[in-house]
Structure formats: structure tokens, C-alpha cells
Write a protein that holds these residues in place. Structure first.
Motif, PDB file in Angstrom:
ATOM      1  N   THR A 139      40.021  27.796 -36.098  1.00 33.11           N
ATOM      2  CA  THR A 139      38.890  27.142 -35.445  1.00 33.11           C
ATOM      3  C   THR A 139      38.825  27.460 -33.960  1.00 33.11           C
ATOM      4  N   ALA A 140      39.985  27.665 -33.322  1.00 37.44           N
ATOM      5  CA  ALA A 140      40.009  27.798 -31.866  1.00 37.44           C
ATOM      6  C   ALA A 140      41.074  28.800 -31.438  1.00 37.44           C
ATOM      7  N   VAL A 141      40.910  29.304 -30.227  1.00 35.07           N
ATOM      8  CA  VAL A 141      41.962  30.022 -29.525  1.00 35.07           C
ATOM      9  C   VAL A 141      42.426  29.106 -28.400  1.00 35.07           C
ATOM     10  N   MET A 142      43.730  28.959 -28.252  1.00 39.90           N
ATOM     11  CA  MET A 142      44.261  28.056 -27.241  1.00 39.90           C
ATOM     12  C   MET A 142      45.375  28.750 -26.481  1.00 39.90           C
ATOM     13  N   THR A 143      45.318  28.714 -25.165  1.00 36.04           N
ATOM     14  CA  THR A 143      46.307  29.437 -24.381  1.00 36.04           C
ATOM     15  C   THR A 143      46.736  28.627 -23.169  1.00 36.04           C
ATOM     16  N   ASN A 144      48.008  28.789 -22.791  1.00 32.21           N
ATOM     17  CA  ASN A 144      48.576  28.190 -21.583  1.00 32.21           C
ATOM     18  C   ASN A 144      48.981  29.318 -20.640  1.00 32.21           C
ATOM     19  N   VAL A 145      48.571  29.220 -19.389  1.00 33.78           N
ATOM     20  CA  VAL A 145      48.909  30.244 -18.398  1.00 33.78           C
ATOM     21  C   VAL A 145      49.427  29.540 -17.157  1.00 33.78           C
ATOM     22  N   PRO A 146      50.493  30.052 -16.542  1.00 32.76           N
ATOM     23  CA  PRO A 146      51.051  29.396 -15.354  1.00 32.76           C
ATOM     24  C   PRO A 146      50.363  29.858 -14.085  1.00 32.76           C
ATOM     25  N   GLY A 147      50.329  28.981 -13.134  1.00 36.65           N
ATOM     26  CA  GLY A 147      49.956  29.354 -11.777  1.00 36.65           C
ATOM     27  C   GLY A 147      51.069  28.917 -10.851  1.00 36.65           C
ATOM     28  N   PRO A 148      50.991  29.259  -9.587  1.00 31.38           N
ATOM     29  CA  PRO A 148      52.020  28.833  -8.625  1.00 31.38           C
ATOM     30  C   PRO A 148      52.016  27.321  -8.462  1.00 31.38           C
ATOM     31  N   GLN A 149      53.179  26.758  -8.231  1.00 29.16           N
ATOM     32  CA  GLN A 149      53.295  25.307  -8.108  1.00 29.16           C
ATOM     33  C   GLN A 149      53.280  24.843  -6.659  1.00 29.16           C
ATOM     34  N   GLN A 150      52.619  25.607  -5.818  1.00 26.23           N
ATOM     35  CA  GLN A 150      52.353  25.190  -4.451  1.00 26.23           C
ATOM     36  C   GLN A 150      50.940  25.631  -4.109  1.00 26.23           C
ATOM     37  N   ALA A 151      50.302  24.888  -3.194  1.00 28.75           N
ATOM     38  CA  ALA A 151      48.926  25.212  -2.826  1.00 28.75           C
ATOM     39  C   ALA A 151      48.877  26.558  -2.100  1.00 28.75           C
ATOM     40  N   LEU A 152      47.869  27.363  -2.429  1.00 22.48           N
ATOM     41  CA  LEU A 152      47.690  28.670  -1.816  1.00 22.48           C
ATOM     42  C   LEU A 152      46.445  28.676  -0.940  1.00 22.48           C
ATOM     43  N   ARG A 153      46.440  29.582  -0.003  1.00 19.01           N
ATOM     44  CA  ARG A 153      45.248  29.855   0.804  1.00 19.01           C
ATOM     45  C   ARG A 153      44.848  31.304   0.564  1.00 19.01           C
ATOM     46  N   ILE A 154      43.572  31.513   0.334  1.00 22.82           N
ATOM     47  CA  ILE A 154      43.047  32.853   0.133  1.00 22.82           C
ATOM     48  C   ILE A 154      41.885  33.050   1.097  1.00 22.82           C
ATOM     49  N   ALA A 155      41.934  34.129   1.847  1.00 21.96           N
ATOM     50  CA  ALA A 155      40.879  34.442   2.834  1.00 21.96           C
ATOM     51  C   ALA A 155      40.606  33.250   3.740  1.00 21.96           C
ATOM     52  N   GLY A 156      41.675  32.553   4.143  1.00 19.18           N
ATOM     53  CA  GLY A 156      41.567  31.467   5.111  1.00 19.18           C
ATOM     54  C   GLY A 156      41.210  30.114   4.549  1.00 19.18           C
ATOM     55  N   ALA A 157      40.929  30.004   3.259  1.00 16.40           N
ATOM     56  CA  ALA A 157      40.535  28.723   2.671  1.00 16.40           C
ATOM     57  C   ALA A 157      41.591  28.270   1.660  1.00 16.40           C
ATOM     58  N   ARG A 158      41.790  26.960   1.587  1.00 14.89           N
ATOM     59  CA  ARG A 158      42.781  26.396   0.667  1.00 14.89           C
ATOM     60  C   ARG A 158      42.222  26.367  -0.746  1.00 14.89           C
ATOM     61  N   LEU A 159      42.970  26.930  -1.693  1.00 11.22           N
ATOM     62  CA  LEU A 159      42.577  26.882  -3.094  1.00 11.22           C
ATOM     63  C   LEU A 159      42.857  25.488  -3.635  1.00 11.22           C
ATOM     64  N   ARG A 160      41.781  24.764  -3.956  1.00 14.63           N
ATOM     65  CA  ARG A 160      41.915  23.388  -4.418  1.00 14.63           C
ATOM     66  C   ARG A 160      42.204  23.312  -5.912  1.00 14.63           C
ATOM     67  N   GLN A 161      41.441  24.068  -6.690  1.00 15.72           N
ATOM     68  CA  GLN A 161      41.576  23.963  -8.142  1.00 15.72           C
ATOM     69  C   GLN A 161      41.117  25.260  -8.802  1.00 15.72           C
ATOM     70  N   PRO A 162      41.957  25.870  -9.634  1.00 19.42           N
ATOM     71  CA  PRO A 162      41.546  27.042 -10.414  1.00 19.42           C
ATOM     72  C   PRO A 162      41.343  26.659 -11.885  1.00 19.42           C
ATOM     73  N   PHE A 163      40.454  27.374 -12.545  1.00 21.38           N
ATOM     74  CA  PHE A 163      40.224  27.213 -13.984  1.00 21.38           C
ATOM     75  C   PHE A 163      40.060  28.598 -14.597  1.00 21.38           C
ATOM     76  N   PHE A 164      40.202  28.669 -15.905  1.00 21.31           N
ATOM     77  CA  PHE A 164      39.842  29.899 -16.594  1.00 21.31           C
ATOM     78  C   PHE A 164      39.454  29.555 -18.019  1.00 21.31           C
ATOM     79  N   TRP A 165      38.788  30.510 -18.658  1.00 23.82           N
ATOM     80  CA  TRP A 165      38.340  30.333 -20.039  1.00 23.82           C
ATOM     81  C   TRP A 165      38.752  31.559 -20.838  1.00 23.82           C
ATOM     82  N   VAL A 166      39.320  31.294 -22.004  1.00 24.81           N
ATOM     83  CA  VAL A 166      39.845  32.358 -22.853  1.00 24.81           C
ATOM     84  C   VAL A 166      38.753  32.814 -23.815  1.00 24.81           C
ATOM     85  N   PRO A 167      38.660  34.113 -24.099  1.00 28.17           N
ATOM     86  CA  PRO A 167      37.672  34.573 -25.081  1.00 28.17           C
ATOM     87  C   PRO A 167      38.126  34.279 -26.502  1.00 28.17           C
TER      88      PRO A 167
END
Length: 515
Positions: free
Chosen positions: A381-409
Motif C-alpha cells: 500500500t505504501a513506501v515508507m522511509t527513514n532518513v537521518p539529518g544532522p542533530q544540530q541546527a545548520l545555517r545555509i547561505a547565512g540563514a538558519r535551517l528551521r525545518q527540512p522535509f522530504f517526500w519519497v516516490p
């Protein structure tokens, strides 16, 4: 100038998996506090992403197969560009924008990736990204994207599986399976003989049944895949269409998930997958659908990367099939049943076997590949995946990354994808559905946290010595098994029994619980 490179059989399989109703692209959203320095963003993309030749190459089809070749007209402006939302630029409009991208194929005349810079009214810029799955799997892509951080590339995401002992502090993304070690080594040496045997079983199921009864290892596992029945018929299954819908959740505290897991003797993955099963069940209940004995099978990717694969693109993962016990109403019983099933899978041959099958499918005719994938997809019925990200807040191009998301095909006729991502000690869920099947995924995604809150509430309010018996707990708390648990103010929660303290109070490994 980079020499042309032939595409690997596994990556070829992912490229050819594209269908109008299910495109093989990984989508992601990164929400920032404040505005990005766009010139700086372009520079780090140029310096860190484009060092991987694949992001400068397009796909060329020849009689000998598919090849990665340099794009002679490569222009970064075709891949990193501004996008304007027509209305409020809020969360709902962002979700609509991502859903539209999910339904549009990437341009095969260019490298198969895009990054859109979006002005929002959610506190800052957003980056909306999509990559074709033939470029790399989620583990590799997360490493590439996180390498854009201002302080340089973060530590490479681990590519080894969980240690032999049971750990509740394991990484979120699926390190719940022990290394398949010998099983992986054997199955990755699979030859055309195994492939021929598999297809002979399709025409002779009785032979497969004999193997399933008496065989061991890879042969028996392949027979089990063939003989596996379909999961329950629910509104989540059906003919998919062109239009997709996406939604994302508010984050859950990862330390709280780990602490509750220690009390309930369950891993992070057990808790999260049980919460997904509960959320899907609650949606069916809301719609008035039957839920008794409902089993929802998910195809779950398992990382098979080795240390030598660090920094490399491409796809190096297999799949296991997991039946989510959505028919179990009692949240605690559902968690323990999920835990039992997960532990039974720890030494499965399936991950490496499916990687081998994908590779062999990529070497064969596309029609044969489609028949195989349809056969497997029809059982899930579904595809389900877990992916890790860093466990500390990152800054990219001078801005703080607040929340990332992704969607699996999703492949074949599968109409739902559940994605779990950890970042900065938080867990976030993403859900993509087919509009014809589930037009309102937001009605599901917000329930993930609610289902975890039920387990958190039990840890906070019930004597721990009762938690081994779901029926005893059910007698006290049956009022909210199929509803939202009562809210507990933060101060009251901490005054009762902080789950963070559970880590210190939990018995050491090998000692009997004193709950």
C-alpha cells in the motif's frame, strides 16, 4: 570535461521506473529563518554540489544502455532559480506547489535535478528541491544537501547498520536491522540462475511453495516474496492518477521519543512506525471504513552502504516488506506488535535480495522490469522511509535551517509515501498521496504526533509496572484509543515524570526491569 560513464543496473532500474502516475523523483523542502544570501547559495552549490559530475550530466540512451554524459549546455540558472507563489505563500500554498512539482517530470535533456528559491510568509525563504532517484538514494542526497552548510560539510551520515546489541539511542533513520552481513554478501552475488529461478516460480507457484517450506536463505526468501498475499483492501489502494497531494507535520521531540522507548522497551523506529499505523487507522475510522484485522504493507528501504561508499552517489539500498498492524485499536498493543514484527526482520535476507533483483531488472528488458515491479507493488500500500539529518541546527547561505522535509516516490501502482526525517533533535513526517485515493493527506499527517502522544501519556500517567500488559492499561484509558489523548500542560507533564529522566531510570542492558 568528464568521460561518459555507463549507468549502473540499479540506477537504470530507477530511471526506467518513471510513469506518468508515479514519477521517480525525491522532493524536499527546507524552511529557513530569514532570507538566504542568494549569491552565496549559488556559490556553495557550484563549489560543493557540482563537484559531483552527475549534477552536471544528463542521461543518454544508446543501444548498449543508459549513459551519464556531460551536458554541453549546462547552465546553473536552469537548476537554481526563483519561484513565486501566487497567493498567501503560506504552508497550504507551499504544499500545493510541491504537489504540482511531484506531478511534473524533470527535463530529460538536462541534468535531472532542480532547486527552487521561494519567498514565503512563514518566517523566511524556502528551498524546494527535486532529484531523480536514478542520481542517488536518500542517504547520499542528504549528505550532499547538508554539505551546503555554512560551516562546511557535516560529518558523513553513517553507512553501517545497527550494532549487535539492542539500543534505544540508535539513529532514527532505520538502523534497526542488524547487518545482513553474510546474507548481503551472498545475495549481492546473485546470478542469472537465481533470476531464472524466480521467474520460473511465477509460472509454477507450487515449486515456489516447496522452496518456501524446505529452502533456506536467499532461495526461501525469494519464494516468500512470490507467495506473499496482498495486504488489506483499503481506500489507500487503487488506480493512481496524475495529481498528487503532499503534507508535512509539526516536529516531535526526538529525546522524548527515545525516552519513551526506553520505558516501553521499544526502539525509536518501533514507536514511529506504530504511530504511522495508528494515524492511518484513525483516518479510516474517521471515514467510517472498517478497520478490524486491517494490515497495511509498506515497502521499507534499508541502507546497504558500506564505509567505502561514503561520498558516492547512486543507489545502495534494498527493501523489506513490513505489515503495519492498523487493525489493532489499543496503542500499546499496536506498539508491541510492531516491535515483534520489527525484531523478527532483523536477520532478513530481503534487503540485499531486492537490491540484487533491482540490479538484474535494470539489465533486462524494460517490459520485464515493469512486470516484476508491478507484481511487487500490487502487494503493498505504501513506501515508507527513514532518513537521518544532522542533530544540530545548520545555517545555509547565512540563514538558519528551521525545518527540512522530504517526500519519497512510489513505484508501480503504490499511491502513498511516508517519509520520516530527523534534524536538530526533532522528528518530522512527510506524506505524499494520490489525489484520487487520499485528497486530504493533512488529515493523516497531523495524527502522527497524536498517536505518539498516546504512548507518551501512558508513560507519564500509568504505573510502569502495568505497561507490560496492554489489556490492563486499556481498562484505564479506553476512552481515547480511537481519539485524541487529553492534553497535559508542560509544567504538569514535567511535574509528573519527565520522560527524559526515563533514560537514567531505565535498567542497564542485561538487567531485569524494576518497573
Amino acid at each position: 570535461m568528464t568521460l561518459a560513464r555507463k549507468m549502473s543496473p540499479v540506477d537504470t532500474a530507477w530511471l526506467r521506473m518513471d510513469r506518468p502516475t508515479n514519477l521517480m523523483q525525491i522532493l524536499g523542502v527546507m524552511l529557513f529563518d530569514g532570507e538566504l544570501d542568494l549569491a552565496r547559495l549559488r556559490r556553495v552549490v557550484q563549489e560543493r554540489m557540482l563537484t559531483h559530475a552527475r549534477f552536471r550530466q544528463r542521461v543518454r540512451h544508446e543501444a548498449t544502455g543508459y549513459w551519464w554524459v556531460d551536458d554541453p549546455d549546462f547552465d546553473l540558472d536552469n537548476h537554481v532559480r526563483r519561484a513565486a507563489l501566487p497567493g498567501k505563500a503560506d504552508k497550504a500554498e507551499m504544499e500545493r506547489f510541491v504537489a504540482e512539482l511531484a506531478s511534473q517530470p524533470l527535463n530529460r535533456e538536462r541534468p535531472l535535478w532542480e532547486i527552487h528559491i521561494v519567498d514565503t510568509r512563514m518566517g523566511g525563504h524556502a528551498l524546494v528541491m527535486r532529484f531523480h532517484h536514478c542520481i542517488a538514494d536518500g542517504i547520499a542526497l542528504v549528505n550532499v544537501i547538508m554539505s551546503l552548510a555554512d560551516d562546511g560539510a557535516p560529518k558523513e551520515v553513517a553507512t553501517v547498520a545497527e550494532p549487535a546489541h539492542h539500543s534505544h539511542d540508535d539513529m532514527l533513520w532505520g538502523l534497526v536491522w542488524h547487518p545482513v552481513s553474510r546474507a548481503a554478501e551472498l545475495s549481492l552475488r546473485a546470478t542469472s540462475a537465481l533470476w531464472s529461478r524466480y521467474w520460473s516460480w511465477v509460472s509454477n507457484p507450487l515449486q515456489a511453495l516447496d522452496y518456501a517450506r524446505t529452502g533456506t536463505g536467499l532461495t526461501a526468501e525469494a519464494a516468500k516474496l512470490l507467495l506473499m498475499p496482498k495486504d488489506s483492501d483499503t481506500r489507500f489502494k487503487g488506480h493512481t492518477g496524475l495529481d498528487k497531494r503532499v503534507a508535512w507535520s509539526d516536529p516531535i521531540s526526538l529525546p522524548d521519543v527515545k525516552a519513551v522507548g526506553r520505558v516501553l522497551d521499544s526502539s525509536v523506529n518501533d514507536l514511529l512506525l506504530s504511530s504511522v499505523a495508528g494515524a492511518l487507522r484513525a483516518y479510516l475510522v474517521e471515514r467510517g471504513d472498517p478497520t478490524d484485522n486491517v494490515e497495511i504493507r509498506a515497502l521499507v528501504p534499508v541502507n546497504l552502504r558500506k564505509a567505502a561508499d561514503a561520498g558516492k552517489l547512486g543507489n545502495r539500498f534494498g527493501m523489506v516488506t513490513l505489515e503495519l498492524p492498523a487493525g489493532v485499536a489499543n496503542p500499546l498493543a499496536r506498539l508491541y506488535e510492531t516491535r515483534r514484527r520489527m525484531r523478527a526482520m532483523k536477520h532478513s535476507y530481503q534487503p540485499a535480495l531486492t537490491l540484487s533483483i533491482l540490479g538484474l531488472a535494470g539489465m533486462g528488458p524494460q517490459l520485464v522490469q515493469e512486470q516484476l515491479l508491478d507484481f511487487l507493488a500490487n502487494k503493498a500500500t505504501a513506501v515508507m522511509t527513514n532518513v537521518p539529518g544532522p542533530q544540530q541546527a545548520l545555517r545555509i547561505a547565512g540563514a538558519r535551517l528551521r525545518q527540512p522535509f522530504f517526500w519519497v516516490p512510489q513505484s508501480g501502482s503504490v499511491g502513498m509515501g511516508v517519509s520520516i526525517l530527523s534534524y536538530n533533535n526533532q522528528v518530522q513526517f512527510g506524506l505524499i498521496t494520490d489525489r484520487k485515493l487520499v485528497p486530504d493527506p493533512e488529515r493523516i499527517v497531523h495524527r502522527f504526533a497524536e498517536e505518539f502522544d498516546k504512548l507518551l501519556m501512558l508513560v507519564l500517567m500509568e504505573p510502569w509496572e502495568c505497561l507490560d500488559d496492554p489489556d490492563v492499561v486499556h481498562a484505564h484509558t479506553a476512552l481515547y484509543w480511537d481519539g485524541k489523548p487529553p492534553a497535559v500542560p508542560e509544567r504538569q507533564r514535567l511535574a509528573r515524570r519527565s520522560p527524559a529522566r526515563a533514560r537514567a531510570k531505565s535498567p542497564a542492558k542485561g538487567q531485569e526491569s524494576a518497573r
